[in-house]
Design an enzyme around this catalytic site. Structure first.
Site, PDB file in Angstrom:
ATOM      1  N   CYS A 349       3.465  -0.867  10.532  1.00  0.00           N
ATOM      2  CA  CYS A 349       2.244  -0.195  10.043  1.00  0.00           C
ATOM      3  C   CYS A 349       2.168  -0.315   8.528  1.00  0.00           C
ATOM      4  CB  CYS A 349       2.225   1.273  10.462  1.00  0.00           C
ATOM      5  SG  CYS A 349       2.432   1.552  12.229  1.00  0.00           S
ATOM      6  N   ALA A 351       0.127  -1.936   6.177  1.00  0.00           N
ATOM      7  CA  ALA A 351      -1.050  -1.876   5.305  1.00  0.00           C
ATOM      8  C   ALA A 351      -1.330  -0.437   4.903  1.00  0.00           C
ATOM      9  CB  ALA A 351      -2.255  -2.469   6.020  1.00  0.00           C
ATOM     10  N   GLY A 353       0.062  -1.443   1.994  1.00  0.00           N
ATOM     11  CA  GLY A 353       1.129  -2.266   1.461  1.00  0.00           C
ATOM     12  C   GLY A 353       1.847  -1.785   0.223  1.00  0.00           C
ATOM     13  N   GLY A 354       1.617  -0.559  -0.218  1.00  0.00           N
ATOM     14  CA  GLY A 354       2.291  -0.074  -1.416  1.00  0.00           C
ATOM     15  C   GLY A 354       3.804  -0.127  -1.306  1.00  0.00           C
ATOM     16  N   LYS A 355       4.334   0.340  -0.183  1.00  0.00           N
ATOM     17  CA  LYS A 355       5.786   0.330   0.006  1.00  0.00           C
ATOM     18  C   LYS A 355       6.291  -1.090   0.267  1.00  0.00           C
ATOM     19  CE  LYS A 355       5.858   5.076   1.766  1.00  0.00           C
ATOM     20  NZ  LYS A 355       4.394   5.276   1.799  1.00  0.00           N
ATOM     21  N   ASP A 373       0.999  -5.150  10.869  1.00  0.00           N
ATOM     22  CA  ASP A 373      -0.131  -4.227  10.971  1.00  0.00           C
ATOM     23  C   ASP A 373      -1.155  -4.803  11.935  1.00  0.00           C
ATOM     24  OD1 ASP A 373      -0.859  -1.659   9.107  1.00  0.00           O
ATOM     25  OD2 ASP A 373      -2.645  -2.568   9.978  1.00  0.00           O
ATOM     26  N   CYS A 472       3.420  11.035   5.219  1.00  0.00           N
ATOM     27  CA  CYS A 472       2.913  11.751   4.046  1.00  0.00           C
ATOM     28  C   CYS A 472       2.404  13.117   4.491  1.00  0.00           C
ATOM     29  CB  CYS A 472       1.825  10.955   3.323  1.00  0.00           C
ATOM     30  SG  CYS A 472       0.380  10.552   4.321  1.00  0.00           S
TER      31      CYS A 472
END
Length: 534
Positions: A349, A351, A353-355, A373, A472
């Site tokens: 999962c 997107a 894509g920060g991590k 994704d 989160c």
């Protein structure tokens, strides 16, 4: 529930994986339905998902008497509430968006005002975000003043103008009679004289009550339900969230958390180490731009800012790939994964894509992050951003639903990250609209989805390998309870405490990672390290 559509500028920020944005959850877009009374108005919501909702527009004209920031704010709020637009994404272009904004005003209201200047744009951001955060509180005042129990029957544009006026008077402490006059002018120009008269009466009554300190607000008294309803109005949160948090946190901590959610959010910038751009380099740039900042206490690549994001955007730091907007809580989850050069990591999962990108920046050009994704559009954006950040050589995108990816010959890795779709209850300070797009039924759907994804992700972990589950959310049913249920179903996994990877202040008694928004001044988030037996 409408599927959230994200903009194609992923370097601005990382939208959080909530149920509405989940690439693993089914889409069920619903057509926009305007209340019956709007049929008598000439309003067109250009972001509508249903073409039949568009209305004929008044003849285009220029109106110099109308405050531009109020006209734009009213239209933005209409687009968010009726058109299904995403509040954060309507602020992405900053200074360069004035012409686009006025285009929306012209198409929706039938006239243009003068162009927006920088101060106008800042006011639009403040008013739109504030009016969304404080919606329940504002609606209570409006309902009390106009003696309409259900103000959802009010014309949408009239309601937004009233919300703007009430917010400016009560929360921004703007000169009251200027607020009254300018919102009356907007109502008359955009609707009709009678609407202006109504706005005038309600706002003037509000000014008098505020000056006498006699605002009609509920008292926190009675049984638990009555107290929850009063707190929900006073701090502008849904009742179900207030009751849920009171159950888990107690009333005092719940109030602190709601105050945090209603405060102006801060942001963090991550320097892109992959191109040799260090935090020191970023600090030099921020000093040159005169953007106030503080160094992260927890991560060497991060800097915190409260203001100046638009200045950074205009200076091109994000478009050049020198840095990105990413909360430290997300960076700490990457620390828990502990990516090392030469490793292969599967990001489920993945997107937007920060991590993924932050993990890739740790690989020093050696190894691979497989970004999985189901949403091909968001994967395409991730791929483009990986190229911008110069980590595309160690990022491979995989277009698949994680739950069916494991049916064939699955990827196998020693490290798997599942940053699961969740309620987003840890990011309500940044996602002003999210609290109003959630309900209690969502939580049950999410728990089932999280269990399915955890089961699927576990099949990708090699013997002796690591599965990191993160959200989160601050809700224990999405966090600790999901891990506990997973360990019952998968006794070959055990908890590996996170205390070697994050500061002790973030470590729970069970050995999990948890960031508390009030305590740590970060987004709320959770992560667990789960190791598979050899």
């Amino acid at each position: 529930m409408a599927k959230v559509v994200y903009m194609s500028l992923p370097f601005l920020s990382e939208p959080h994986k909530t149920i509405a944005s989940s690439s693993s959850s089914p889409s069920s877009s619903k057509p926009l339905k305007l209340p019956h009374r709007t049929r008598s108005t000439n309003i067109s919501i250009s972001s509508s998902t249903n073409g039949s909702a568009n209305r004929s527009v008044k003849p285009q004209k220029f109106n110099s008497d109308i405050s531009p920031h109020r006209a734009v704010s009213a239209v933005r709020l209409m687009r968010i509430e009726l058109g299904g637009a995403f509040a954060d994404l309507l602020n992405e272009k900053g200074k360069g968006s004035g012409e686009n904004e006025m285009g929306y005003v012209q198409r929706t209201l039938g006239f243009r005002t003068r162009e927006l200047n920088n101060q106008d744009l800042r006011l639009v951001t403040d008013i739109v975000g504030g009016a969304i955060r404080w919606r329940r509180y504002l609606d209570h005042l409006i309902s009390s003043l106009c003696h309409i129990k259900d103000i959802s029957s009010m014309e949408p544009l009239l309601l937004q103008i009233l919300r703007i006026g009430v917010y400016e008077i009560v929360k921004l402490d703007m000169p009251p009679y200027a607020v009254v006059d300018e919102n009356v002018q907007l109502a008359k120009a955009a609707l009709r004289p009678g609407a202006g008269n109504m706005v005038n009466g309600i706002l003037r009554k509000l000014v008098v009550l505020k000056e006498k300190e006699m605002l009609p607000l509920p008292k926190v008294e009675g049984n638990d339900r009555s107290q929850a309803r009063a707190l929900a109005t006073l701090y502008s949160h849904p009742v179900w969230i207030v009751r849920r948090w009171t159950k888990y946190l107690g009333q005092e901590e719940t109030i602190k958390l709601m105050i945090w959610n209603n405060s102006e959010p801060s942001f963090s910038l991550r320097a892109n180490r992959a191109i040799g751009f260090s935090r020191d380099n970023l600090v030099t740039q921020l000093n040159e731009l005169k953007v106030p900042h503080k160094l992260s206490l927890h991560l060497d690549d991060f800097v915190r800012i409260k203001t100046g994001l638009q200045t950074i955007i205009h200076a091109g730091l994000l478009k050049k790939g020198l840095c990105s907007v990413q909360d430290e809580s997300a960076g700490l989850i990457v620390s828990i994964v502990d990516p090392q050069p030469g490793e292969t990591i599967v990001d489920c999962c993945a997107a937007p894509g920060g991590k993924t990108l932050y993990m890739a920046s740790h690989l020093s050009g050696q190894g691979m992050v497989y970004a999985v994704d189901v949403n091909s559009g968001r994967l395409r954006i991730l791929k483009e951003t990986a190229k911008l950040h110069q980590v595309d050589g160690v990022v491979t995108t995989v277009h698949a639903d994680l739950r069916t990816l494991t049916d064939g010959e699955p990827l196998k890795s020693n490290k798997v990250l599942l940053d699961a779709p969740c309620s987003g209850l840890g990011v309500l300070s940044k996602r002003a609209d999210l609290r109003w797009n959630r309900n209690l039924e969502d939580m049950e759907q999410l728990k089932n989805l999280q269990d399915e994804l955890l089961d699927a992700a576990s099949t990708l972990v090699k013997p002796g390998g690591l599965l990191v589950y993160s959200t989160c959310s601050i809700d224990p049913e999405e966090n600790d309870e999901r891990v506990a249920a997973f360990l019952i179903r998968h006794p070959d996994f055990h908890i590996d405490p996170v205390d070697r990877y994050v500061p002790p202040d973030f470590v729970t008694p069970n050995g999990f990672y948890f960031s508390n928004p009030v305590k740590h001044s970060l987004d709320g988030s959770f992560a667990a390290r789960l190791v598979r037996a050899l």
